[in-house]
Scaffold this motif. Structure first.
Motif, PDB file in Angstrom:
ATOM      1  N   UNK A 189       0.845  -1.201   0.000  1.00 16.82           N
ATOM      2  CA  UNK A 189       0.000   0.000   0.000  1.00 16.82           C
ATOM      3  C   UNK A 189       0.877   1.247   0.000  1.00 16.82           C
ATOM      4  N   UNK A 190       1.926   1.242   0.797  1.00 11.69           N
ATOM      5  CA  UNK A 190       2.852   2.380   0.859  1.00 11.69           C
ATOM      6  C   UNK A 190       3.500   2.634  -0.496  1.00 11.69           C
ATOM      7  N   UNK A 191       3.753   1.556  -1.239  1.00  9.74           N
ATOM      8  CA  UNK A 191       4.360   1.698  -2.570  1.00  9.74           C
ATOM      9  C   UNK A 191       3.362   2.184  -3.620  1.00  9.74           C
ATOM     10  N   UNK A 192       2.062   2.111  -3.282  1.00  9.79           N
ATOM     11  CA  UNK A 192       1.052   2.493  -4.257  1.00  9.79           C
ATOM     12  C   UNK A 192       0.624   1.346  -5.151  1.00  9.79           C
ATOM     13  N   UNK A 193       0.932   0.109  -4.755  1.00  5.98           N
ATOM     14  CA  UNK A 193       0.572  -1.057  -5.569  1.00  5.98           C
ATOM     15  C   UNK A 193      -0.925  -1.347  -5.477  1.00  5.98           C
ATOM     16  N   UNK A 194      -1.441  -1.998  -6.499  1.00  6.14           N
ATOM     17  CA  UNK A 194      -2.848  -2.417  -6.527  1.00  6.14           C
ATOM     18  C   UNK A 194      -2.946  -3.826  -5.960  1.00  6.14           C
ATOM     19  N   UNK A 195      -3.869  -4.037  -5.034  1.00  5.77           N
ATOM     20  CA  UNK A 195      -3.982  -5.301  -4.309  1.00  5.77           C
ATOM     21  C   UNK A 195      -5.099  -6.151  -4.907  1.00  5.77           C
ATOM     22  N   UNK A 196      -4.759  -7.395  -5.252  1.00  2.10           N
ATOM     23  CA  UNK A 196      -5.744  -8.369  -5.719  1.00  2.10           C
ATOM     24  C   UNK A 196      -5.686  -9.602  -4.829  1.00  2.10           C
ATOM     25  N   UNK A 197      -6.844 -10.028  -4.336  1.00  3.02           N
ATOM     26  CA  UNK A 197      -6.933 -11.289  -3.603  1.00  3.02           C
ATOM     27  C   UNK A 197      -7.543 -12.318  -4.553  1.00  3.02           C
ATOM     28  N   UNK A 198      -6.758 -13.331  -4.887  1.00  6.34           N
ATOM     29  CA  UNK A 198      -7.193 -14.377  -5.811  1.00  6.34           C
ATOM     30  C   UNK A 198      -7.206 -15.686  -5.027  1.00  6.34           C
ATOM     31  N   UNK A 199      -8.392 -16.179  -4.719  1.00  4.96           N
ATOM     32  CA  UNK A 199      -8.546 -17.318  -3.824  1.00  4.96           C
ATOM     33  C   UNK A 199      -9.100 -18.540  -4.537  1.00  4.96           C
ATOM     34  N   UNK A 200      -8.799 -19.695  -4.002  1.00  5.47           N
ATOM     35  CA  UNK A 200      -9.350 -20.933  -4.524  1.00  5.47           C
ATOM     36  C   UNK A 200     -10.737 -21.237  -3.991  1.00  5.47           C
ATOM     37  N   UNK A 201     -11.285 -20.334  -3.170  1.00  4.48           N
ATOM     38  CA  UNK A 201     -12.655 -20.540  -2.685  1.00  4.48           C
ATOM     39  C   UNK A 201     -13.637 -20.518  -3.862  1.00  4.48           C
ATOM     40  N   UNK A 202     -14.758 -21.207  -3.681  1.00  4.29           N
ATOM     41  CA  UNK A 202     -15.783 -21.220  -4.714  1.00  4.29           C
ATOM     42  C   UNK A 202     -16.577 -19.909  -4.677  1.00  4.29           C
ATOM     43  N   UNK A 203     -17.001 -19.414  -5.823  1.00  7.78           N
ATOM     44  CA  UNK A 203     -17.810 -18.185  -5.851  1.00  7.78           C
ATOM     45  C   UNK A 203     -19.210 -18.434  -5.304  1.00  7.78           C
ATOM     46  N   UNK A 204     -19.811 -17.415  -4.720  1.00  5.17           N
ATOM     47  CA  UNK A 204     -21.174 -17.493  -4.185  1.00  5.17           C
ATOM     48  C   UNK A 204     -21.956 -16.269  -4.645  1.00  5.17           C
ATOM     49  N   UNK A 205     -23.286 -16.331  -4.494  1.00  3.59           N
ATOM     50  CA  UNK A 205     -24.140 -15.238  -4.963  1.00  3.59           C
ATOM     51  C   UNK A 205     -23.799 -13.922  -4.282  1.00  3.59           C
ATOM     52  N   UNK A 206     -23.481 -13.991  -3.005  1.00  4.01           N
ATOM     53  CA  UNK A 206     -23.065 -12.815  -2.247  1.00  4.01           C
ATOM     54  C   UNK A 206     -21.771 -13.149  -1.509  1.00  4.01           C
ATOM     55  N   UNK A 207     -21.064 -12.110  -1.070  1.00  3.94           N
ATOM     56  CA  UNK A 207     -19.834 -12.362  -0.303  1.00  3.94           C
ATOM     57  C   UNK A 207     -19.500 -11.142   0.545  1.00  3.94           C
ATOM     58  N   UNK A 208     -18.924 -11.403   1.718  1.00  2.46           N
ATOM     59  CA  UNK A 208     -18.476 -10.326   2.600  1.00  2.46           C
ATOM     60  C   UNK A 208     -16.969 -10.401   2.826  1.00  2.46           C
ATOM     61  N   UNK A 209     -16.294 -11.236   2.035  1.00  2.05           N
ATOM     62  CA  UNK A 209     -14.853 -11.441   2.207  1.00  2.05           C
ATOM     63  C   UNK A 209     -14.083 -10.177   1.849  1.00  2.05           C
ATOM     64  N   UNK A 210     -14.496  -9.505   0.777  1.00  2.00           N
ATOM     65  CA  UNK A 210     -13.796  -8.296   0.343  1.00  2.00           C
ATOM     66  C   UNK A 210     -13.760  -7.258   1.454  1.00  2.00           C
ATOM     67  N   UNK A 211     -14.906  -6.992   2.061  1.00  2.00           N
ATOM     68  CA  UNK A 211     -14.965  -5.993   3.138  1.00  2.00           C
ATOM     69  C   UNK A 211     -14.188  -6.457   4.362  1.00  2.00           C
ATOM     70  N   UNK A 212     -14.268  -7.756   4.669  1.00  2.00           N
ATOM     71  CA  UNK A 212     -13.549  -8.289   5.830  1.00  2.00           C
ATOM     72  C   UNK A 212     -12.044  -8.092   5.666  1.00  2.00           C
ATOM     73  N   UNK A 213     -11.530  -8.330   4.471  1.00  2.00           N
ATOM     74  CA  UNK A 213     -10.101  -8.159   4.218  1.00  2.00           C
ATOM     75  C   UNK A 213      -9.703  -6.690   4.238  1.00  2.00           C
ATOM     76  N   UNK A 214     -10.534  -5.855   3.636  1.00  2.00           N
ATOM     77  CA  UNK A 214     -10.229  -4.429   3.600  1.00  2.00           C
ATOM     78  C   UNK A 214     -10.184  -3.853   5.016  1.00  2.00           C
TER      79      UNK A 214
END
Length: 237
Positions: free
Chosen positions: A127-152
């Motif tokens: 973040x300090x370097x200004x890099x863009x963060x991507x979380x790429x997980x092996x979890x299965x996709x679902x209709x809704x998700x709260x993982x993004x907010x939890x990580x942020x």
């Protein structure tokens, strides 16, 4: 006198027969086992690196896209997986194919996941370097998700650096993580599994290993450094 001596000997013999011998306590194990040159030469040649060394290797480089696996890399998420196994398939790993489990895991069960300290340090550095963060997980996709907010929230990632979590699991064919890394132009990818390092190399990214905690429910533990990749020291927690 001789008779008295014989009588005393007989009494002592009777006493010894009437009381079982007490076993002597065994010697305690040694406090220091020691080593030798042959044992030291047996150590695996692991390419250990620190977060500071990774940061130093990026000095002078423009901001880039970097990727992270989630489970056992940035989150110790075994509590959710443990509950899923007990709830849906106590005697097998079939729960990992159950959409109901993934719906629960991706929508609230990360409240029981513990953010890893190594991830805090890595993400703060990027973040300090200004890099863009991507979380790429092996979890299965679902209709809704709260993982993004939890990580942020857990890693204090600014909105400008954060992107929605990519759920790459549940599909057959080519390694989906590698496909996503190529699409998002990820230059560095951090992961705990062998498949993470393989996918990174397939995508032309720099794969860096994070140690999986020894008490993770994801067994067996991988052999970190087996591909000659960089392995972050003290990254099991």
């Amino acid at each position: 006198m001789r008779k008295i001596t014989q009588a005393l000997s007989a009494v002592c013999l009777l006493l010894s027969l009437s009381h079982p011998a007490v076993a002597r306590p065994s010697s305690p194990p040694p406090l220091y086992i020691g080593t030798n040159a042959a044992s030291l030469a047996d150590q695996a040649p692991i390419h250990w690196v620190s977060v500071a060394q990774i940061e130093n290797s990026l000095m002078g480089r423009a901001p880039m896209s970097v990727g992270f696996d989630i489970d056992d890399t940035v989150l110790f998420s075994s509590p959710g997986f443990w509950r899923g196994k007990k709830s849906w398939s106590p005697d097998s790993d079939d729960y990992l194919k159950n959409p109901d489990f993934w719906q629960q895991m991706n929508n609230g069960w990360d409240e029981f996941s513990i953010p890893k300290e190594v991830a805090r340090a890595l993400i703060a550095m990027h973040v300090k370097r200004g890099d863009r963060i991507w979380f790429i997980t092996g979890r299965h996709p679902t209709k809704t998700e709260s993982v993004t907010k939890a990580l942020q929230d857990a890693f204090l990632i600014p909105a400008a650096a954060m992107n929605p979590v990519i759920f790459a699991g549940g599909k057959s064919g080519r390694n989906d993580k590698a496909q996503w890394m190529e699409q998002k132009q990820v230059k560095i990818y951090y992961g705990d599994a062998d498949s993470d390092i393989i996918a990174a190399r397939e995508a032309g990214a720099r794969g860096i290993r994070v140690l999986r905690a020894s008490n993770s429910t994801y067994k067996p533990l991988p052999q970190a450094g087996a591909f000659g990749e960089e392995v972050i020291v003290n990254s099991e927690y």
